[in-house]
Each structure stands twice: as structure tokens, then as C-alpha cells.
Design a protein around this motif. Structure first.
Motif, short mmCIF file in Angstrom:
data_model
loop_
_atom_site.label_atom_id
_atom_site.label_comp_id
_atom_site.label_asym_id
_atom_site.label_seq_id
_atom_site.Cartn_x
_atom_site.Cartn_y
_atom_site.Cartn_z
N GLY A 1 0.82 -1.19 0.00
CA GLY A 1 0.00 0.00 0.00
C GLY A 1 0.86 1.24 0.00
O GLY A 1 2.04 1.20 -0.32
N LEU B 1 -3.53 3.86 2.26
CA LEU B 1 -4.26 3.14 1.22
C LEU B 1 -3.65 1.76 1.10
O LEU B 1 -2.46 1.63 0.85
CB LEU B 1 -4.13 3.87 -0.12
N VAL B 2 -4.46 0.74 1.29
CA VAL B 2 -3.93 -0.61 1.20
C VAL B 2 -4.77 -1.43 0.22
O VAL B 2 -5.96 -1.16 0.04
CB VAL B 2 -3.93 -1.33 2.57
N ASN B 3 -4.13 -2.39 -0.39
CA ASN B 3 -4.86 -3.28 -1.28
C ASN B 3 -5.77 -4.18 -0.47
O ASN B 3 -6.88 -4.45 -0.84
CB ASN B 3 -3.87 -4.14 -2.05
#
Lengths: 284, 146
Positions: free
Chosen positions: B74, B86-88
Motif C-alpha cells: 500500500g 491506502l492498502v490493497n
């Protein structure tokens, strides 16, 4: 003229159909609510990502990335998003028509949704990949897979542009066919309105490397949003289609009942006149 | 004396949901360059994140509560107004399927040994580090604390 029994059978049949369309409408309504929630909950991520990417692209000098390549061969990949199931009005066919128009029989088409895949293959479009059954349980991995294939086609210079064609969910009553350019990534124009940030950010490892990571992610997110929008639009379209079908069924039932009464009355009248006629004959 | 003092706004977003939103004392992150911790009034920073473990500190500065999340890769952006991560994908320790993580770690390791093509090696390596991060985070719940 149909016999009484035939008319009764038809009324039963239409009533049964109506029962099904009403149930489908209710299911679509419930699914629409969930689909709408998913569209909304995908927004914070997309907005934060877009803002960050745009700021980075503007601030970075001499940046190059495969996704920015401006090719000139004109080869194009269309990602056509339809549904896996029918009975949703023009939802699938508008996408198929748009994809046929845009592709001109040449562009590669990646079809998502078995309805679109089948229709496009039947019409002889150049379908290079067909994804079926994604919408039964839509996951982010599905979007990643589609994005990966598109990115590969672009990186290998097989195509110079990638677009997605899908139904955008405007409201429960309105879907809109939308074509969106995914690749190459558009470079924001230099604008003076963007004031330099009061304090320069630190970038780890570097702006370029952060961007390297963001651009593929942004592609995935755009595909993901298209899938979610299409999913919501499909449920909305089905809800409306089933609403109309239920209403038509009601109209048809009313007409058939009228017809049935008329026929029944005619039979009764006929029987009476026969009895009366018989009695008259006996009298004389 | 604790390193923590005041709180700042932290938001963790995955593509399909907001995972966390609220005031925290600090957050330790698996940075692409090196692990680091963001505290209030951190200099504005944008950093790529590697698959790994994230630790949120909240509550009493002298006796903070820790919460752990397993991250796939992220990016973090910290400004004066707050911090966005923001992370997957991210998982709470209790959501992690240990067996699945073990299996994918093993699979990735085997692929890494066998694969000849560079691109597959990159993917296998990423998958390996994701699985390792998950397992590490999952162990946190078993042992109770960090």
C-alpha cells in the motif's frame, strides 16, 4: 374463439409468470441496495488515490512509466462490461451495440459478463478474453485480473489504448452507457491553480517509485469501479424490467378475465335459448 | 516516559471499505525503505508500504493499547490534517486463515525455487511476503499481546 377452458388456462399461466416477475423484482431491489452500498464504499479509496496520483504526476520531473506510453498504431482494447444474466431490459444489448460500433470489427474486446461475451462472439467481434460468472460474487481480485490482462496487452504494445465500456449507475431509473479511457494514463495539464504545498513532502523511496506503485493500483481501481457501477446498474435495470413485466401481466390478466366473462356469458345465453327453444317445441 | 503524547487522525482505506478511522497515538508501518512509526506532527510524507504488519497505538499514552493489522502492499500519505493509508487488502488478526496463509507461503516458496521467468519470481516473492506478514500478525492473537 377460444373456449372457456383455454382462457382459464391462459389466465393461470399469466398469473404464474407474474408471480415469478414479482419475486425477481424483489430480489433485484434487495441486490440493488447492496450494490449501491458497494459503489459508495469504494469511493474513499478511489478519491484518495486519484488525488495523490495527480499531485505526484504534476510534481515529478522526467518521469516515465509504461502506462504513459503514447503509441500510434491505433490498436485498441475494449473492456465491455455486461451482466451474466438476462431479463434486465436493454442493459446487455446497449453495451454489445456500443462495443460493436466502437470496435469496427478490429479492436480487441475483453468481454466481462457471459451475456456480452456470447453476443459479441456470435456477431464475430474479436473477443480475446471472456470472463463469465464474475458477478455472482464480485471480488476485488476480479478487477485485478482484468486490469492485469489489459496492462499486459498495453505493455507488450499489442494495443495502444485501453477503454472500458460499461453502464454507469445514475439512479434506480437511469443507467448510462459510458466509455472511459484507462490507458495510456492521461497526464494532467500544467496548471497554475495548483499552489505549491506549504511544506514539501518527504517521499520514500522516491516520487518515481511511489508513482510506479500507484499507477497500476489506479488502473485496478478504475476497473473495479466500472464493475461495481455496472453491477448496480444491472440490478436497477432488472428491477425496472420486472416491474414493467409485472404490470403487463396485470393488464393481460384483466383482459383475459373480461374475455372469459364474455365467453361464459355467451355459453349461458346459448344454453338458455336452447332450453327455451326445447320447451317451445314440446308445447306445440 | 512513553513516546506517545497526543493523538492525530488516522484513516485506513481498502478498495472496498474504510477499515479504520479515528484518533490514534501513533502507527507503526512497514515502509518500503524501512519500518517507521508516525506520531503526531510527523513531517509530511508519502511512502510506499511493503506487505507486513501495521501497529496502531491508541488509548492512554502511558499504557497504550495496540492493535495489529496484516497489510498487503500500500501507500501512506501523512499531512498536517491527518494520515491516510491506502492498502490493497488488510486483515485483522482474527480474520486470518492461518492454514491458508501457511499453504500459500509454501506454494510461493516452491514456485520461487522452481521459477525461471523473472516476472513469476516477482509475483511469487510478493505472495511469499504477504503470507509471512499474515502469519506474523495472526500469531499476535495467539500470544495475546505485542
Amino acid at each position: 374463439m377460444a373456449t372457456l377452458r383455454q382462457i382459464r388456462r391462459r389466465i393461470k399461466g399469466v398469473q404464474n409468470i407474474q408471480r415469478i416477475t414479482k419475486a425477481m423484482r424483489m430480489v433485484a431491489t434487495a441486490r440493488l441496495r447492496r450494490a449501491q452500498e458497494r459503489v459508495l464504499s469504494a469511493r474513499p479509496y478511489a478519491e484518495a488515490l486519484d488525488a495523490l496520483t495527480e499531485r505526484l504526476i504534476k510534481s515529478v520531473e522526467e518521469y516515465d512509466h509504461p502506462y504513459l506510453r503514447q503509441g500510434e498504431s491505433g490498436g485498441r482494447l475494449l473492456i465491455a462490461v455486461t451482466g451474466d444474466r438476462g431479463l434486465c431490459g436493454a442493459f446487455n444489448s446497449v453495451i454489445v451495440r456500443e462495443a460493436m460500433d466502437l470496435s469496427d470489427g478490429e479492436a480487441e474486446i475483453a468481454a466481462v459478463g457471459s451475456r456480452g461475451a456470447d453476443a459479441l462472439e456470435r456477431r464475430g467481434a474479436n473477443v480475446v478474453s471472456a470472463k463469465r460468472g464474475f458477478f455472482k460474487q464480485l471480488e476485488f481480485e476480479n478487477a485485478q485480473q482484468i486490469a492485469q490482462e489489459a496492462a499486459d496487452a498495453f505493455a507488450e504494445e499489442r494495443v495502444d489504448a485501453v477503454d472500458v465500456v460499461f453502464n454507469r449507475f445514475r439512479s434506480a431509473l437511469h443507467q448510462e452507457v459510458t466509455v472511459k479511457r484507462l490507458l495510456p494514463v492521461s497526464q494532467p495539464e500544467e496548471s497554475a491553480e495548483l499552489a505549491p504545498p506549504e511544506i514539501e513532502h518527504l517521499y520514500e523511496p522516491s516520487r518515481g517509485e511511489v508513482l510506479d506503485q500507484l499507477l497500476p493500483k489506479q488502473l485496478e481501481i478504475q476497473v473495479w469501479q466500472a464493475l461495481l457501477e455496472s453491477n448496480a446498474a444491472e440490478q436497477a435495470a432488472r428491477m425496472n424490467a420486472m416491474e414493467n413485466a409485472s404490470r403487463s401481466a396485470s393488464d393481460m390478466i384483466d383482459e383475459l378475465i373480461l374475455e372469459r366473462n364474455r365467453v361464459r356469458q355467451a355459453v349461458i345465453t346459448k344454453e338458455i335459448s336452447e332450453i327455451v327453444g326445447g320447451a317451445e317445441a314440446l308445447k306445440s | 516516559m512513553s513516546v506517545y503524547s497526543t493523538t492525530f487522525q488516522l484513516r485506513i482505506v481498502a478498495p472496498d471499505r474504510v477499515l479504520f478511522e479515528g484518533g490514534v497515538l501513533g502507527v507503526r508501518l512497514p515502509g518500503a525503505v524501512a519500518p517507521f512509526e508516525i506520531l503526531p506532527r510527523h513531517a509530511p510524507i508519502v511512502s510506499a508500504l511493503e506487505p507486513g504488519e501495521l501497529r496502531i497505538a491508541s488509548g492512554d499514552p502511558d499504557n497504550p493499547q495496540y492493535r495489529y493489522l496484516a497489510l498487503s502492499d500500500g501507500v501512506v500519505e501523512s499531512t498536517r490534517s491527518g494520515t491516510d493509508i491506502l492498502v490493497n487488502a488488510a486483515e485483522n488478526p482474527d480474520e486470518i486463515d492461518v492454514e491458508r496463509a501457511e499453504a500459500s507461503k509454501e506454494r510461493a516458496r516452491r514456485r520461487l525455487l522452481a521459477s525461471a521467468k523473472e516476472i513469476n519470481a516477482v509475483r511469487a516473492e510478493a505472495s511469499l511476503s504477504r503470507a509471512a506478514a499474515r502469519l506474523r500478525t495472526a500469531k499476535r492473537t495467539e500470544s495475546g499481546s505485542g
